[in-house]
Enzyme design. Structure first.
Site, PDB file in Angstrom:
ATOM      1  N   SER A 174      41.175  32.163  33.768  1.00 23.26           N
ATOM      2  CA  SER A 174      42.394  32.173  32.753  1.00 23.26           C
ATOM      3  C   SER A 174      42.222  32.946  31.930  1.00 23.26           C
ATOM      4  O   SER A 174      41.810  33.905  32.038  1.00 23.26           O
ATOM      5  CB  SER A 174      42.525  30.598  32.748  1.00 23.26           C
ATOM      6  OG  SER A 174      44.336  30.593  32.629  1.00 23.26           O
TER       7      SER A 174
ATOM      8  N   ASP B 130      49.938  31.884  42.316  1.00 21.50           N
ATOM      9  CA  ASP B 130      49.149  31.400  41.099  1.00 21.50           C
ATOM     10  C   ASP B 130      50.309  32.207  39.949  1.00 21.50           C
ATOM     11  O   ASP B 130      51.514  33.136  40.570  1.00 21.50           O
ATOM     12  CB  ASP B 130      47.946  32.115  40.439  1.00 21.50           C
ATOM     13  CG  ASP B 130      47.288  31.661  39.573  1.00 21.50           C
ATOM     14  OD1 ASP B 130      48.291  31.231  38.691  1.00 21.50           O
ATOM     15  OD2 ASP B 130      46.574  31.658  39.135  1.00 21.50           O
TER      16      ASP B 130
ATOM     17  N   HIS C 168      46.657  28.097  40.508  1.00 20.67           N
ATOM     18  CA  HIS C 168      46.409  28.711  39.763  1.00 20.67           C
ATOM     19  C   HIS C 168      44.126  27.999  39.978  1.00 20.67           C
ATOM     20  O   HIS C 168      43.308  28.019  39.527  1.00 20.67           O
ATOM     21  CB  HIS C 168      47.002  28.608  38.415  1.00 20.67           C
ATOM     22  CG  HIS C 168      46.236  28.855  37.185  1.00 20.67           C
ATOM     23  ND1 HIS C 168      45.848  30.298  36.906  1.00 20.67           N
ATOM     24  CD2 HIS C 168      45.150  28.274  35.952  1.00 20.67           C
ATOM     25  CE1 HIS C 168      45.197  30.478  35.919  1.00 20.67           C
ATOM     26  NE2 HIS C 168      44.512  29.585  35.817  1.00 20.67           N
TER      27      HIS C 168
END
Length: 712
Positions: free
Chosen positions: A562, A648, A683
């Protein structure tokens, strides 16, 4: 065989170039791969089957290339997955948590991917062997059964009602973090609430268990509305309780530890505002505690129903302090300090119990728990001796208790769950994480060291390696980093990483600026215009590890996910010579384009973290200066494995896809560049405790094949 040495390497897919031009602050920007963003990306995120066919074909070609390039490691991947799974207790259970006449817990069955939520009579606590059902157990929600037949399955909140008769749970079936809330009657098992759609993963109950509160998402996937709904009524009859007008703020619903008040919090990354509703009168309009002031954060718990206790940085308390204010007149003017600000001691969290106040602090990059006896107004700390460790509170359901549960681990110490008697100042070990395949902590060396930077800072490093691993600069090293949002990287136990450590890797965590390891200033020094400090710190840590003999240039694997993936992207642009490999997991690498597009789910709320390059020319220049996508150069790069997910909502799939495409067209080396996109996940990657090991097996096999082929 090392992938870069293969004579029969498959041909990588080459993405077409379709230049799109924009001009911002007089600077012309050309994006050759903007076409990878689906024009109907919202629909594709919610239903990946609707992804544009041309984009899908490219992503699937990249997946096929990754599979072909990793084909020689399939046996190694299977070996790694098997040994990681062997370190897991397949039959496992949490320590039961008391609430009234019951104890609630979560367990896993042998071979089960998902948790089973259970309860038993309070008297049954301790009636079974570890991991086994307690006497007179009731299964509230069987995750394995619920997941059956679903392509994707992930649970959000699972909350029983105050009367212990109902169970609310939130279910994500796409990986998009858009949840459906369901409610079941515990005794009969039947659903008693029409599904509540497009919600976030949290719910709250009224005191009488007859009203639900929940939050929904807008068209930009932003949680911005709080609703009240009579139990059993359709969602169309819900009453809007609060709507956040600022596109830069998210809202959430929760409750105080006593259960007396429901809390509606609106926040971005630097400012917050809280409203409350008495749980006994759910129809009441929310009352504002203190209006938002830019840069002021505060969180709230209640003290026996008469006062709120507020954790805040108001009044220049950079590392936070605790304040107390009457419930009836809660505004700023009535806030009274009860725990003063102390520079360098960051107060992370606090919990109010009937007779005790508990706060979590961090000082000198290590956490600690402080207990206050409200009757005597005396404090004491719960102490630990390890050089590096992780600590967390698990407060439970009950308010009038003298028992505090906390969780402790260290890089070489499996998780330990303690019940701590705050009156007697004594602890009881309730559970120690089992490693069925065997684990000997004394086989490993754990150190907390620091790397000095050019601007006079000392960056903490948590480091673990096998006692037999030489420190003569010959070992490969996995260097993990994050450095954003004030999130501190815990020095916690991870069973999976020993598949690398036992094969000669040094595992290091760089506690770079952008986290809060050294207090709130550590965060401030790694955001906005000071964001480049994050990358400089990470590079300096890598250099120091080489200087100290733990590894050598070209033997380091950069690892981050991330915002940590952005860190990876930035440092391989700036110092590719230091790294032999890099793992970028759902990486936030197209920072400039994303922060200029306020239609994306996270852009307005992210401006306090990164800056607003649309309106601020200096923020534009700063972000443009480090953005991984903008700074790809015609140079050699390390071997790269990039992971993404079509569903995501946080880092949209096209960011890693565009980055991979541009890297492949620009870089001058022949090192592997692999992109793995989950076509029906988001995610968090693959759901399920064993499915997640498959991805870790791929990552570790890539690293071993690249940096340590002799140990693979």
């Amino acid at each position: 065989m090392n992938q870069s040495q293969r004579a029969d390497r498959p041909t990588p897919p080459i993405a077409k170039q379709a230049p799109t031009e924009t001009t911002m602050h007089g600077v012309r920007l050309v994006d050759d791969y903007a076409w990878l963003r689906d024009a109907d990306w919202r629909e594709a995120m919610m239903d990946p089957s609707r992804l544009d066919p041309e984009i899908r074909a490219y992503l699937e070609a990249e997946n096929a290339y990754t599979e072909a390039m990793m084909a020689d490691t399939t046996g190694l991947q299977a070996e790694l997955v098997a040994e990681m799974r062997a370190r897991m207790a397949e039959v496992d259970a949490s320590v039961p948590t008391p609430d009234g006449d019951w104890v609630y817990y979560v367990r896993f069955r042998e071979g089960g991917q998902h948790p089973i939520f259970c309860r038993a009579p309070r008297s049954a606590d301790g009636s079974a062997e570890p991991g086994e059902p307690l006497t007179d157990e009731q299964i509230l929600l069987d995750g394995d059964a619920e997941a059956e037949g679903r392509t994707y399955f992930s649970l959000g909140a699972v909350d029983h009602s105050p009367d212990h008769a109902k169970l609310a749970f939130a279910l994500d079936e796409r990986g998009s973090e858009a949840y459906t809330i369901r409610v079941r009657d515990i005794q009969g098992g039947q659903e008693i609430q029409p599904p509540i759609e497009n919600a976030t993963g949290n719910v709250a109950w009224s005191a009488d268990s007859q009203t639900l509160f929940f939050t929904t998402l807008d068209d930009s996937h932003r949680p911005c509305r709080v609703w009240r709904l009579a139990l059993g009524a359709p969602q169309t009859e819900a009453t809007l309780v609060y709507e956040e007008p600022d596109a830069g703020f998210f809202v959430s619903i929760g409750e105080t530890q006593s259960g007396d008040f429901l809390l509606i919090q609106a926040h971005d990354h630097a400012t917050s505002e809280t409203r409350f509703i008495p749980a006994a009168t759910p129809e009441a309009a929310p009352t504002l505690i203190a209006e938002r002031v830019t840069g002021c954060e505060y969180s709230v718990d209640d003290d026996n129903g008469t006062h709120f206790v507020i954790l805040t940085n108001a009044g220049g308390a950079r590392d936070f302090r605790l304040m107390r204010t009457p419930v009836n007149t809660p505004g700023y003017d009535n806030w009274q300090e009860i725990v003063p600000h102390e520079p360098g001691r960051l107060i992370l969290d606090h919990v109010e119990l009937a007779r005790y106040r508990v706060r979590m602090e961090r000082a000198d990059a290590l956490p600690r728990i402080i207990v206050t006896d409200k009757q005597t107004d005396t404090d004491h700390a719960i102490a630990f001796d390890d050089e590096a460790y992780s600590l967390g509170m698990s407060v439970g359901y009950e308010y009038d208790t003298q028992t505090l549960r906390f969780l402790y681990s260290a890089p070489h110490v499996p998780d330990e769950t303690f019940d701590y008697d705050m009156a007697q100042r004594s602890r009881v070990l309730r559970k120690q994480r089992q490693v069925p395949s065997g684990f000997e902590p004394n086989d490993y060396i754990v150190r907390r060291i620091t790397a000095d930077t050019a601007d006079g800072e000392a960056v903490p490093i948590t480091l673990i390696h096998h006692r037999d691993t030489p420190t003569d600069a010959s070992a490969p090293c996995l260097l993990h980093g994050y450095g954003a949002y004030g999130i501190s990287e815990a020095a916690a136990f991870s069973a999976s990483r020993f598949s690398l450590i036992d094969r000669g890797f040094v595992y290091a965590i760089a506690h770079v600026r952008g986290g809060k390891e050294r207090g709130y200033r550590w965060y401030l020094d790694g955001k906005l215009d000071k964001k480049p400090n994050t990358f400089a710190d990470y590079i300096r840590v890598a250099e120091y590890l080489c200087e100290a003999g733990f590894t050598a240039p070209g033997r380091i694997a950069a690892f981050g996910g991330s915002a940590g993936g952005m860190l990876v992207g930035a440092v391989v642009n700036q110092r590719p010579d230091l790294f032999g490999a890099a793992i970028a997991d759902v990486p936030f690498v197209d920072v400039l384009n994303t922060m200029m597009d306020d239609t994306l789910p996270l852009t307005p709320p992210e401006w306090p973290e990164w800056g607003n390059p649309r309106d601020d020319e200096q923020a534009f220049a700063t972000i443009r200066g480090y953005c991984p996508y903008q700074n790809i150069a015609a140079q050699d790069y390390p071997a790269l494995l990039v992971i993404a997910g079509v569903s995501d909502p946080r880092v949209t799939y096209w960011e890693p896809a565009k980055w991979t495409a541009k890297l492949r067209a620009t870089k001058t080396d022949t090192n592997p560049l692999l992109l793995k996109t989950h076509m029906a996940a988001g995610h968090g990657g693959l759901p399920g405790r064993f499915a997640a090991l498959e991805e870790m097996g791929l990552i570790f096999a890539f690293l071993l094949d690249t940096l340590s082929p002799g140990h693979a």
